[in-house]
Write an enzyme that holds these catalytic residues in place. Structure first.
Site, PDB file in Angstrom:
ATOM      1  N   GLY A   9      47.942  52.368  44.125  1.00 19.05           N
ATOM      2  CA  GLY A   9      47.705  51.568  45.338  1.00 19.05           C
ATOM      3  C   GLY A   9      48.989  51.475  46.157  1.00 19.05           C
ATOM      4  O   GLY A   9      49.240  50.480  46.840  1.00 19.05           O
ATOM      5  N   GLY A  12      48.895  50.482  49.806  1.00 25.62           N
ATOM      6  CA  GLY A  12      48.235  49.213  50.150  1.00 25.62           C
ATOM      7  C   GLY A  12      49.240  48.159  50.595  1.00 25.62           C
ATOM      8  O   GLY A  12      50.440  48.425  50.705  1.00 25.62           O
ATOM      9  N   GLN A  13      48.726  46.940  50.810  1.00 25.28           N
ATOM     10  CA  GLN A  13      49.571  45.884  51.387  1.00 25.28           C
ATOM     11  C   GLN A  13      50.791  45.580  50.506  1.00 25.28           C
ATOM     12  O   GLN A  13      51.902  45.470  50.992  1.00 25.28           O
ATOM     13  CB  GLN A  13      48.756  44.598  51.604  1.00 25.28           C
ATOM     14  CG  GLN A  13      49.520  43.561  52.423  1.00 25.28           C
ATOM     15  CD  GLN A  13      48.976  42.138  52.279  1.00 25.28           C
ATOM     16  OE1 GLN A  13      48.206  41.847  51.371  1.00 25.28           O
ATOM     17  NE2 GLN A  13      49.366  41.272  53.184  1.00 25.28           N
ATOM     18  N   TYR A 143      34.872  39.939  43.382  1.00 28.63           N
ATOM     19  CA  TYR A 143      36.326  40.132  43.278  1.00 28.63           C
ATOM     20  C   TYR A 143      36.898  39.152  42.239  1.00 28.63           C
ATOM     21  O   TYR A 143      37.651  39.543  41.346  1.00 28.63           O
ATOM     22  CB  TYR A 143      36.937  39.896  44.661  1.00 28.63           C
ATOM     23  CG  TYR A 143      38.445  39.918  44.730  1.00 28.63           C
ATOM     24  CD1 TYR A 143      39.156  41.084  44.495  1.00 28.63           C
ATOM     25  CD2 TYR A 143      39.157  38.763  45.077  1.00 28.63           C
ATOM     26  CE1 TYR A 143      40.551  41.102  44.593  1.00 28.63           C
ATOM     27  CE2 TYR A 143      40.542  38.775  45.181  1.00 28.63           C
ATOM     28  CZ  TYR A 143      41.226  39.944  44.938  1.00 28.63           C
ATOM     29  OH  TYR A 143      42.600  39.960  45.041  1.00 28.63           O
ATOM     30  N   LYS A 147      38.611  39.779  38.620  1.00 26.17           N
ATOM     31  CA  LYS A 147      39.961  39.283  38.285  1.00 26.17           C
ATOM     32  C   LYS A 147      39.936  38.485  36.973  1.00 26.17           C
ATOM     33  O   LYS A 147      40.839  38.614  36.148  1.00 26.17           O
ATOM     34  CB  LYS A 147      40.535  38.441  39.430  1.00 26.17           C
ATOM     35  CG  LYS A 147      40.906  39.249  40.661  1.00 26.17           C
ATOM     36  CD  LYS A 147      41.979  40.289  40.371  1.00 26.17           C
ATOM     37  CE  LYS A 147      42.379  41.113  41.568  1.00 26.17           C
ATOM     38  NZ  LYS A 147      43.236  42.260  41.248  1.00 26.17           N
TER      39      LYS A 147
HETATM   40  C1  AKB Z   1      41.910  38.145  49.329  1.00 34.35           C
HETATM   41  O1  AKB Z   1      41.864  37.400  50.312  1.00 34.35           O
HETATM   42  O2  AKB Z   1      40.917  38.716  48.859  1.00 34.35           O
HETATM   43  C2  AKB Z   1      43.227  38.330  48.632  1.00 34.35           C
HETATM   44  C3  AKB Z   1      43.414  37.379  47.497  1.00 34.35           C
HETATM   45  C4  AKB Z   1      43.651  35.952  47.750  1.00 34.35           C
HETATM   46  O3  AKB Z   1      43.409  37.785  46.371  1.00 34.35           O
HETATM   47  N1  AKB Z   1      44.294  38.186  49.581  1.00 34.35           N
END
Ligand code: AKB
Length: 321
Positions: A9, A12-13, A143, A147
């Site tokens: 990655g 990426g950012q 997401y 995690k």
């Molecule tokens: C998102 O907004 O999905 C990410 C995070 C807080 O993990 N920046």
């Protein structure tokens, strides 16, 4: 001997800034930047680069073998908002990618792995202010689910195989160098570009929405610092809460308004509001401070000033800063 590092990655950012920071610290040749498709930013070519898909275990294995890698920063992932649009892809990239990296690492004698977790591990049933390290982890986004699962997997590989995995629960990250892609906290970067380019911004969150945030220089410090900490001091191999500042969209707009004359912000909450509402407004990172000495340098005023001056130099400002 400096570590020999692979960063997935890399374009990426986080990667776009972490790769140069690691190269500055350990030498250009020590850091292999792995990008997915595109060749990546010019800056990444200051050292070795490879192109690979993180769900392709053999490709990761080859990169590790070819370059004698002993440390992996596995950053490639889909973020929260795009994850809700593409949940199957988010699971595939985030979970299969992580499992592939961990499997390659344990089989190839890689010594240490960094993997980013997020405040997204928490869900609406966790306390929303100063969310403790051990609060309940029942996220409502794919997401967040990836995690939490990833944290458990990292901890399992540490216990089962002795693989030294380290992880931070990043808040929203604000960077002057690379745009975020597909997150819920992206507004906190977009707003700076809009302020300088147009003098106006329409925010996709409600004005009172507060979230934990961090300026990228602090995130880079935290990342390199936890990776360099003696293993005896790293008590958690799932994900440390990490905090620097916390502000609402309206507070950020007001801070920018102190520097950009006439800056105006309107609010049009979209589907990302629901995600933000399920996350903490601030987190308690006392474990990170106690275990490995974490302490941030940037709060809202200093971050805002620095962002505006860096972006102001790069963009053609249409507003006085
Ligand atoms: C998102 O907004 O999905 C990410 C995070 C807080 O993990 N920046």
């Amino acid at each position: 001997m400096p570590p020999k590092i692979l960063v997935t990655g890399a374009a990426g950012q986080i990667g776009a800034e972490l790769v140069p920071a690691l190269r500055l610290r350990y030498g250009n040749a020590q850091v292999v930047a792995a990008v997915h498709k595109a060749p990546g930013a010019e800056a990444l070519r200051a050292g070795p680069t490879v192109t690979l898909d993180v769900v392709d275990e053999e490709a990761i294995s080859k990169a590790v073998r070819d370059h004698g890698v002993d440390t992996i920063y596995h950053l490639a992932a889909l973020l929260s908002a795009v994850g809700e649009d593409k949940p199957d892809l988010a699971w595939e990239v985030n979970m299969k990618g992580l499992k592939s990296v961990l499997d390659v690492a344990r089989r190839s004698g890689v010594k240490r792995v960094f993997w980013p977790s997020s405040i997204a591990v928490f869900g609406p049933n966790a306390p929303r202010t100063m969310t403790p390290q051990n609060a309940s982890l029942i996220p409502t986004t794919i997401y967040g689910v990836s995690k939490v699962s990833g944290e458990l997997l990292c901890n399992y590989y540490f216990l089962k195989y002795g693989l030294d995995v380290r992880s931070l629960r990043y808040p929203g990250l604000i960077s002057s160098e690379a745009p975020p892609g597909g997150g819920t906290t992206d507004y906190a970067v977009e707003i700076f570009y809009a302020a300088l380019e147009k003098g106006a911004y329409t925010c996709f969150l409600r004005k009172e929405t507060a979230l934990p945030m961090m300026y990228m220089p602090d995130a880079l410090d935290a990342t390199i610092s936890i990776m360099e900490t003696d293993v005896a001091r790293v008590k958690l191999h799932g994900g440390y809460n990490l905090s620097a500042m916390s502000f609402s969209a309206e507070e950020l707009a007001a801070e920018i308004g102190k520097h950009v004359k006439g800056f105006s912000v309107s609010y049009a909450p979209d589907r990302r509001q629901k995600i933000a509402d399920s996350w903490p407004m601030s987190v308690d990172d006392s474990e990170a401070r106690k275990d490995w000495g974490w302490s941030p340098k940037y709060g809202l005023p200093r971050m805002t000033e620095d962002m505006l001056s860096r972006l102001g130099r790069r963009l053609k400002p249409q507003k006085d800063v």
